[in-house]
Design a protein around this motif. Structure first.
Motif, mmCIF file in Angstrom:
data_model
loop_
_atom_site.group_PDB
_atom_site.id
_atom_site.type_symbol
_atom_site.label_atom_id
_atom_site.label_comp_id
_atom_site.label_asym_id
_atom_site.label_seq_id
_atom_site.Cartn_x
_atom_site.Cartn_y
_atom_site.Cartn_z
ATOM 1 N N ARG A 188 1.612 1.644 -3.514
ATOM 2 C CA ARG A 188 0.493 2.339 -4.346
ATOM 3 C C ARG A 188 0.071 3.643 -3.992
ATOM 4 N NH1 ARG A 188 -4.132 -2.959 -5.325
ATOM 5 N NH2 ARG A 188 -2.597 -4.187 -6.106
ATOM 6 N N ARG A 189 0.191 4.067 -2.799
ATOM 7 C CA ARG A 189 -0.107 5.522 -2.616
ATOM 8 C C ARG A 189 0.745 6.320 -3.281
ATOM 9 N NH1 ARG A 189 -0.305 3.488 2.869
ATOM 10 N NH2 ARG A 189 -2.282 3.620 3.684
ATOM 11 N N ARG A 190 1.986 5.911 -3.599
ATOM 12 C CA ARG A 190 2.901 6.953 -4.530
ATOM 13 C C ARG A 190 2.523 6.877 -6.057
ATOM 14 N NH1 ARG A 190 6.690 3.748 -1.406
ATOM 15 N NH2 ARG A 190 7.607 5.000 0.262
ATOM 16 N N GLN A 191 1.900 5.834 -6.148
ATOM 17 C CA GLN A 191 1.445 5.781 -7.631
ATOM 18 C C GLN A 191 -0.082 5.938 -7.912
ATOM 19 O OE1 GLN A 191 2.566 1.449 -8.337
ATOM 20 N NE2 GLN A 191 4.531 1.773 -8.055
ATOM 21 N N ASN A 192 -0.662 6.464 -6.802
ATOM 22 C CA ASN A 192 -2.048 6.705 -6.796
ATOM 23 C C ASN A 192 -2.898 5.521 -7.359
ATOM 24 O OD1 ASN A 192 -1.755 9.457 -5.989
ATOM 25 N ND2 ASN A 192 -0.864 10.007 -8.154
ATOM 26 N N GLN A 193 -2.697 4.434 -6.938
ATOM 27 C CA GLN A 193 -3.459 3.105 -7.123
ATOM 28 C C GLN A 193 -4.279 2.807 -5.786
ATOM 29 O OE1 GLN A 193 -0.555 0.082 -8.286
ATOM 30 N NE2 GLN A 193 -0.121 1.015 -10.273
ATOM 31 N N ASN B 237 0.769 -1.201 -0.096
ATOM 32 C CA ASN B 237 0.062 0.057 0.003
ATOM 33 C C ASN B 237 0.965 1.234 0.063
ATOM 34 O OD1 ASN B 237 -2.442 -1.267 -0.248
ATOM 35 N ND2 ASN B 237 -2.906 -1.072 1.880
#
Length: 320
Positions: A299-304, A296
């Motif tokens: 994913r936050r860094r990749q806006n997923q 996660n």
């Protein structure tokens, strides 16, 4: 200092600060397990891991006996996974090894049977004392050279290494015979489980000794092994600390591009090794939550979309 120049410098500093965390966490996370259990566990599916690893004993390939592997490979292909296919020793011998002609035939058989696989390791833990390549880094380099010839365009790891005391001299000899090695694999168990300072790890030593990128091709927290890791709750607590350390190691260099964690679920009956995220009754261990949180973060860094909390027990088995 002119205001325009000061503003430009501030922008450059801000850009560097923003880029640093992404660079430090540039690796992706994969999973390695020889069993099909992870493909049937809905919790693994929810993690969204698409990079996986499988070992194949070379003698099985030569005999075209894929009974241990076809179901696993079919599940991986069905889910669109990127398989790191790894050639391993004869399951019945620590010393037997294929001739160069046999090794070439092994690669051709694998390319014919699994044409969709594009990622390979020439040999598993090549500097391990229980591998026939332990004292033969030249032969390991020759295998790698053949794999490059037979699998042009594939992603190929030159040498896959265990973090042990013979690693650097073994690599020095390997490099003399290997043609243009650019990608290396490391099993980082000592670094993860002994909690050495990052500057004193085998991971750092390998990065200093080779050019190109490094994948941690087998890593994780040990629950039970030998007399040092005795299992139970203390073993799971240790594994949780070691899992956090694994991700610290992976984030310590921009050259570390992938981390393959071993393994998903424990054997039904303990044999020799346990570093699983799920115990032999399907119960999630603390390391699974650490893994979810690390995914996660990325994913936050990749806006997923984030992975939701995972159940302590699996749901219905997913079809292979």
């Amino acid at each position: 200092m002119p205001r325009s120049l000061r503003s430009l410098l501030l922008l450059l500093v801000a850009a560097v600060c923003l880029a640093a965390p992404a660079g430090a966490q540039a690796y992706t996370i994969g999973m390695s397990d020889q069993k099909v259990g992870m493909w049937q566990d809905d919790r693994f599916a929810k993690l969204g891991i698409t990079q996986v690893r499988l070992l194949m004993a070379y003698d099985n390939v030569l005999r075209r006996d894929f009974s241990r592997y076809d179901a696993w490979m079919a599940a991986a292909h069905k889910r669109g996974a990127d398989v790191l296919l790894t050639i391993d020793r004869d399951i019945g011998s620590y010393t037997r090894m294929p001739t160069l002609g046999q090794y070439r035939r092994i690669i051709r058989i694998l390319r014919e049977r699994y044409p969709w696989v594009q990622t390979y390791r020439a040999w598993n833990e090549a500097n391990h004392i229980k591998q026939p390549t332990y004292r033969k880094p030249k032969r390991a380099a020759q295998y790698y050279n053949i794999l490059r010839e037979e699998c042009a365009g594939c992603t190929i790891l030159a040498a896959d290494l265990l973090d042990s005391s013979n690693m650097l001299p073994w690599v020095a000899t390997f490099k003399r015979y290997a043609k243009f090695p650019k990608l290396w694999g490391l099993h980082s168990y000592q670094d993860s489980n002994h909690f050495r300072p990052l500057s004193q790890t085998y991971t750092r030593a390998l990065l200093n000794a080779v050019r190109g990128d490094v994948w941690l091709t087998e890593a994780g927290g040990i629950v039970r092994f030998g007399t040092r890791y005795r299992g139970g709750k203390p073993g799971e607590q240790h594994a949780a600390r070691a899992m956090k350390r694994t991700f610290q190691l992976a984030g310590s260099s921009r050259r570390i591009k992938r981390v393959y964690l071993y393994h998903w679920d424990a054997d039904p009956k303990f044999l020799t090794w346990d570093s699983a995220f799920v115990d032999n009754k399907g119960r999630a261990r603390p390391t699974l939550e650490i893994l979810r949180r690390e995914i996660n973060k990325q994913r936050r860094r990749q806006n997923q979309p984030l992975v939701p909390a995972l159940a302590s027990r699996p749901g219905n088995k997913l079809p292979l």
